[in-house]
Write a protein that holds these residues in place. Sequence first.
Motif, PDB file in Angstrom:
ATOM      1  N   THR A  83       0.713  -1.125   0.029  1.00  0.00           N
ATOM      2  CA  THR A  83      -0.168  -0.076  -0.014  1.00  0.00           C
ATOM      3  C   THR A  83       0.829   1.184  -0.067  1.00  0.00           C
ATOM      4  OG1 THR A  83      -0.199  -0.007   2.415  1.00  0.00           O
ATOM      5  CG2 THR A  83      -1.897  -1.059   1.318  1.00  0.00           C
ATOM      6  N   GLY A 103       4.189  -0.708  -7.934  1.00  0.00           N
ATOM      7  CA  GLY A 103       2.718  -0.316  -8.138  1.00  0.00           C
ATOM      8  C   GLY A 103       1.910  -0.430  -6.904  1.00  0.00           C
ATOM      9  N   PRO A 104       2.383   0.133  -5.914  1.00  0.00           N
ATOM     10  CA  PRO A 104       1.536   0.196  -4.768  1.00  0.00           C
ATOM     11  C   PRO A 104       0.355   0.871  -4.990  1.00  0.00           C
ATOM     12  CG  PRO A 104       3.159   1.608  -4.301  1.00  0.00           C
ATOM     13  CD  PRO A 104       3.596   1.110  -5.738  1.00  0.00           C
ATOM     14  N   SER A 105      -0.819   0.448  -4.250  1.00  0.00           N
ATOM     15  CA  SER A 105      -2.232   1.029  -4.422  1.00  0.00           C
ATOM     16  C   SER A 105      -2.886   0.597  -2.922  1.00  0.00           C
ATOM     17  CB  SER A 105      -2.957   0.352  -5.585  1.00  0.00           C
ATOM     18  OG  SER A 105      -3.485  -0.869  -5.158  1.00  0.00           O
ATOM     19  N   PRO A 106      -3.849   1.196  -2.583  1.00  0.00           N
ATOM     20  CA  PRO A 106      -4.909   1.016  -1.524  1.00  0.00           C
ATOM     21  C   PRO A 106      -5.091  -0.397  -1.403  1.00  0.00           C
ATOM     22  CG  PRO A 106      -5.642   2.604  -2.417  1.00  0.00           C
ATOM     23  CD  PRO A 106      -4.417   2.307  -3.502  1.00  0.00           C
ATOM     24  N   LYS A 107      -5.236  -1.249  -2.642  1.00  0.00           N
ATOM     25  CA  LYS A 107      -5.455  -2.719  -2.374  1.00  0.00           C
ATOM     26  C   LYS A 107      -4.365  -3.576  -2.540  1.00  0.00           C
ATOM     27  CE  LYS A 107     -10.029  -2.055  -4.568  1.00  0.00           C
ATOM     28  NZ  LYS A 107     -11.030  -2.465  -5.363  1.00  0.00           N
ATOM     29  N   TYR A 109       0.057  -4.270  -4.279  1.00  0.00           N
ATOM     30  CA  TYR A 109       0.747  -4.099  -5.561  1.00  0.00           C
ATOM     31  C   TYR A 109      -0.109  -4.564  -6.834  1.00  0.00           C
ATOM     32  CZ  TYR A 109       4.991  -3.300  -2.547  1.00  0.00           C
ATOM     33  OH  TYR A 109       5.964  -2.823  -1.938  1.00  0.00           O
ATOM     34  N   ARG A 110       0.340  -3.534  -7.715  1.00  0.00           N
ATOM     35  CA  ARG A 110      -0.514  -3.923  -8.941  1.00  0.00           C
ATOM     36  C   ARG A 110       0.141  -4.755  -9.903  1.00  0.00           C
ATOM     37  NH1 ARG A 110      -0.912   2.030  -8.702  1.00  0.00           N
ATOM     38  NH2 ARG A 110      -2.772   2.400  -7.929  1.00  0.00           N
TER      39      ARG A 110
END
Length: 151
Positions: A83, A103-107, A109-110
């Motif tokens: 995240t 590619g961190p995201s709230p959900k 890694y992308r």
Amino acid sequence: MKSLRIQLEPHAPEGHDVDVAPFLFVFPGNERGLGPDLHVADEAAFEAAGRHADGAALSLVAELTSETTKDADWIDALWTYGTVVPVYLVLDMQAQEVTVFWGPSPKGYRSKTTVPFGEPVRVPAPFDFELDTSGFGRTGDDAAGDEAADA
């Protein structure tokens, strides 16, 4: 770990330090600090008083799995780092492969890629280089020893 540290140092973002010294980083939503096996972080993060640094200062973390830490590295740390931290490397010493997450995201890694030890793997921005994994594993009787020390 020494090989990994040496390869990362020339590609670290300006003002970031590559270190294997034990240090705890705190993350939003995580009740305990995490101490990665290797970290690349903004040097300013260590100027504050206390024994915890802000996880947002990290540009990369790396974990070298062992039988006792494998689940934590693949589940708890993956979620927490995913995240916030731009790049997460998991050197799976049992499977003899490296996985790069980015590619961190709230959900979480992308993106991710996995290669066996011995093949180069791209470490994405902000590092942007090919990591040589040829010296990361051991074979035969040596594999039961201290694999993580060589990576």
